[in-house]
Design a protein around this motif. Structure first.
Motif, PDB file in Angstrom:
ATOM      1  N   ALA A   1       1.022  -1.221  -0.026  1.00 29.43           N
ATOM      2  CA  ALA A   1      -0.091   0.018   0.043  1.00 29.43           C
ATOM      3  C   ALA A   1       0.942   1.198  -0.096  1.00 29.43           C
ATOM      4  O   ALA A   1       2.157   1.224   0.506  1.00 29.43           O
ATOM      5  N   PRO A   2       0.497   2.345  -0.506  1.00 28.17           N
ATOM      6  CA  PRO A   2       1.133   3.693  -0.394  1.00 28.17           C
ATOM      7  C   PRO A   2       1.403   4.071   0.893  1.00 28.17           C
ATOM      8  O   PRO A   2       1.044   3.772   1.995  1.00 28.17           O
ATOM      9  N   GLU A   3       2.822   4.333   0.916  1.00 30.54           N
ATOM     10  CA  GLU A   3       3.359   4.654   2.695  1.00 30.54           C
ATOM     11  C   GLU A   3       2.607   5.583   3.230  1.00 30.54           C
ATOM     12  O   GLU A   3       2.503   5.517   4.339  1.00 30.54           O
ATOM     13  N   VAL A   4       1.709   6.628   2.399  1.00 24.90           N
ATOM     14  CA  VAL A   4       1.096   7.617   3.278  1.00 24.90           C
ATOM     15  C   VAL A   4      -0.278   6.801   3.909  1.00 24.90           C
ATOM     16  O   VAL A   4      -0.739   7.356   4.785  1.00 24.90           O
ATOM     17  N   LEU A   5      -0.651   5.678   3.606  1.00 21.34           N
ATOM     18  CA  LEU A   5      -1.531   4.970   4.399  1.00 21.34           C
ATOM     19  C   LEU A   5      -1.075   4.030   5.447  1.00 21.34           C
ATOM     20  O   LEU A   5      -1.942   3.689   6.228  1.00 21.34           O
TER      21      LEU A   5
ATOM     22  N   GLY B   1      -1.829  -1.937   5.794  1.00 19.70           N
ATOM     23  CA  GLY B   1      -1.788  -0.791   5.260  1.00 19.70           C
ATOM     24  C   GLY B   1      -2.645  -0.328   4.091  1.00 19.70           C
ATOM     25  O   GLY B   1      -2.810   0.866   3.583  1.00 19.70           O
ATOM     26  N   PHE B   2      -3.870  -1.136   3.613  1.00 17.67           N
ATOM     27  CA  PHE B   2      -4.806  -1.155   2.785  1.00 17.67           C
ATOM     28  C   PHE B   2      -5.855  -0.392   3.363  1.00 17.67           C
ATOM     29  O   PHE B   2      -6.388  -0.705   4.527  1.00 17.67           O
ATOM     30  N   VAL B   3      -6.511   0.397   2.506  1.00 18.50           N
ATOM     31  CA  VAL B   3      -7.847   1.144   3.189  1.00 18.50           C
ATOM     32  C   VAL B   3      -8.839   0.041   3.503  1.00 18.50           C
ATOM     33  O   VAL B   3      -9.254  -0.805   2.494  1.00 18.50           O
ATOM     34  N   ASP B   4      -9.395   0.222   4.554  1.00 23.70           N
ATOM     35  CA  ASP B   4     -10.182  -0.895   5.228  1.00 23.70           C
ATOM     36  C   ASP B   4     -11.686  -0.795   4.864  1.00 23.70           C
ATOM     37  O   ASP B   4     -12.361   0.247   5.526  1.00 23.70           O
ATOM     38  N   VAL B   5     -12.209  -1.386   3.702  1.00 20.20           N
ATOM     39  CA  VAL B   5     -13.530  -1.074   3.242  1.00 20.20           C
ATOM     40  C   VAL B   5     -14.445  -2.380   3.331  1.00 20.20           C
ATOM     41  O   VAL B   5     -13.759  -3.501   3.322  1.00 20.20           O
ATOM     42  N   ASN B   6     -15.783  -1.837   3.257  1.00 18.62           N
ATOM     43  CA  ASN B   6     -16.629  -3.159   3.100  1.00 18.62           C
ATOM     44  C   ASN B   6     -16.531  -3.843   1.897  1.00 18.62           C
ATOM     45  O   ASN B   6     -16.503  -3.364   0.886  1.00 18.62           O
ATOM     46  N   ARG B   7     -16.480  -5.142   1.796  1.00 18.75           N
ATOM     47  CA  ARG B   7     -15.963  -5.755   0.546  1.00 18.75           C
ATOM     48  C   ARG B   7     -17.275  -5.550  -0.564  1.00 18.75           C
ATOM     49  O   ARG B   7     -17.121  -6.029  -1.593  1.00 18.75           O
ATOM     50  N   GLU B   8     -18.411  -5.474   0.028  1.00 17.00           N
ATOM     51  CA  GLU B   8     -19.667  -5.214  -1.020  1.00 17.00           C
ATOM     52  C   GLU B   8     -19.863  -3.760  -1.308  1.00 17.00           C
ATOM     53  O   GLU B   8     -20.146  -3.550  -2.334  1.00 17.00           O
TER      54      GLU B   8
END
Ligand code: FAD
Length: 393
Positions: free
Chosen positions: A261-265, A275-282
């Motif tokens: 994931a980009p360092e800024v995250l 480090g990846f944005v935590d979203v609802n998979r649907e």
């Protein structure tokens, strides 16, 4: 202007698609995109450029031609995101506030994590990488200059965008050596840290057959750790034998770099542990911040990271974000659709299409695991048009 109704971070495939969807809807002055690059790359074309089948200049267009006129392009880098204050800081010192945020920052390539690799990419014409706009331009010349010895193709020990791409270049090079009479002098090698050639069984079978039939040496559980370009040696750790390494001489080395994931995250309240944005998979909506959405390579949507996946995500995100903006709950559901056209040789391709949990989601009534000319024509001719005219627009 320091505040927007909708702020989009990243103007790559996903960010441009979202900005184009909302700029017309919300009107001038309400949407901004933060994107530092003056050029927008159609990265899927890098495979064909590396194979000598397309020109590099066909892979990029000016960012200003891709982003909608009605949005503000903020030509800067994101330095930090503070979702509790609905604020984003930029490396130029500015702070931008938002009502709604879409995070589309893509993936970061980490060439520096392999010792000696950047030096080799800069100084050794035999070392190349389709994952970078500069180093992809070395791939076909490296194939042309190849005379005899080991041609090595790697896969990183990290998540990666378009997990099929490290193999596409392998097959194209093997095919090129065959067509140019060099194949019997080449040992073509695919070194990968994972234990299989492809994540979906149906396509893995075809690719495994290709590897056997074409006498490609498959070294599973091998991870590139060092490149010594003065002696043209590539060092791999053997993952199932702690502390053991294997060193191979190379005449050509194609590297798929470690990615993240980009360092800024990293360590941001928006991100999961990796480090990846935590979203609802649907719904693509953030799991805790309801005014934040994410899609594409920087999201933790558990599917293969491709532009094709974004084509499935952007409609759902667009619908859900519009609903949330008008005070309704999001009802759009993403099914994990992703696709990977694996070029097996010049003019032939298999077309992998699948969704969440490896479910096949094929478009055509024939067996898409068979390498076909029609699938290649789609990849080489139709998909670039679909990308420039439909997806990012
Ligand atoms: P990107 O398109 O990478 O965009 C991210 C944007 O964020 C960039 O413009 C970047 O400049 C910007 N950014 C980064 N950091 C910051 C920051 N700090 N501040 C502001 N902006 C920032 N997909 C397919 O569907 N089919 C294929 O055949 C295929 N083949 C591929 C082959 C190769 C060699 C590669 C490399 C990729 C391939 N892909 C393919 C994958 C596809 O290109 C990506 O999945 C897709 O581009 C991801 O889109 P994105 O918007 O998430 O990220």
């Amino acid at each position: 202007q320091d505040s927007y109704k909708l702020l989009v971070l990243g103007g790559g495939t996903a960010g441009s698609a979202v900005a184009n969807k909302f700029a017309a809807k919300l009107g001038r002055g309400n949407v901004a995109v933060v994107e530092p690059s003056k050029k927008h790359y159609y990265q899927a074309m890098f495979t064909l450029i590396g194979g000598g089948l397309k020109e590099f200049d066909m892979s990029h267009r000016p960012t200003e031609a891709i982003l909608p006129r009605k949005c503000h392009w903020i030509e800067a880098r994101v330095a930090g995101i503070c979702p509790d204050d609905s604020a984003v800081s930029l490396t130029n010192g500015r702070t931008i506030n938002y009502e709604y945020l879409v995070v589309a920052l893509g993936m970061q390539t980490n060439y520096h994590l392999v010792k000696g690799l950047l030096d080799a990419l800069e100084h050794d014409p035999a070392v190349c990488s389709n994952y970078h706009p500069k180093y992809v331009q070395k791939t076909f010349p490296a194939m042309q200059a190849f005379k005899e010895g080991n041609a090595i193709f790697t896969f990183p020990n990290t998540p990666i965008k378009c997990a099929g791409a490290p193999q596409k270049v392998l097959y194209l090079a093997e095919d090129y050596f065959r067509r140019t009479g060099k194949r019997d002098k080449a040992t073509v090698m695919y070194n990968t840290p994972i234990g299989v050639v492809f994540g979906i069984k149906k396509y893995a079978q075809t690719l495994h057959d290709q590897i056997l039939e074409r006498d490609i040496k498959l070294n599973l559980r091998r991870n590139l750790v060092e490149v010594k370009h003065e002696t043209r040696e590539a060092v791999f750790e053997v993952l199932d034998a702690e502390g053991r390494t294997e060193t191979y001489n190379y005449e050509m080395l194609h590297v798929a770099p470690p990615c993240s994931a980009p360092e800024v995250l990293w360590d941001n309240p928006l991100s999961d542990k990796s480090g990846f944005v935590d979203v609802n998979r649907e719904t693509c909506q953030h799991t805790r911040y309801m005014n934040v959405f994410s899609l594409g390579d920087c999201s933790n949507l558990p599917t293969s990271k491709t532009a094709a996946a974004i084509s499935g995500q952007v409609g759902v995100l667009g619908k859900n974000l519009a609903q949330v903006m008008s005070g309704k709950p999001p009802t759009g559901k993403y099914n994990g659709y992703s696709s990977c056209p694996v070029v097996t040789k010049k003019g032939f391709c298999i077309l992998a299409e699948f969704g969440y949990d490896g479910k096949l989601m094929e478009t055509f009534p024939y067996n898409q695991a068979v390498p076909r000319r029609s699938s290649y024509l789609m990849k080489a001719l139709a998909m670039p048009q679909l990308y420039w005219l439909l997806l990012v627009k």
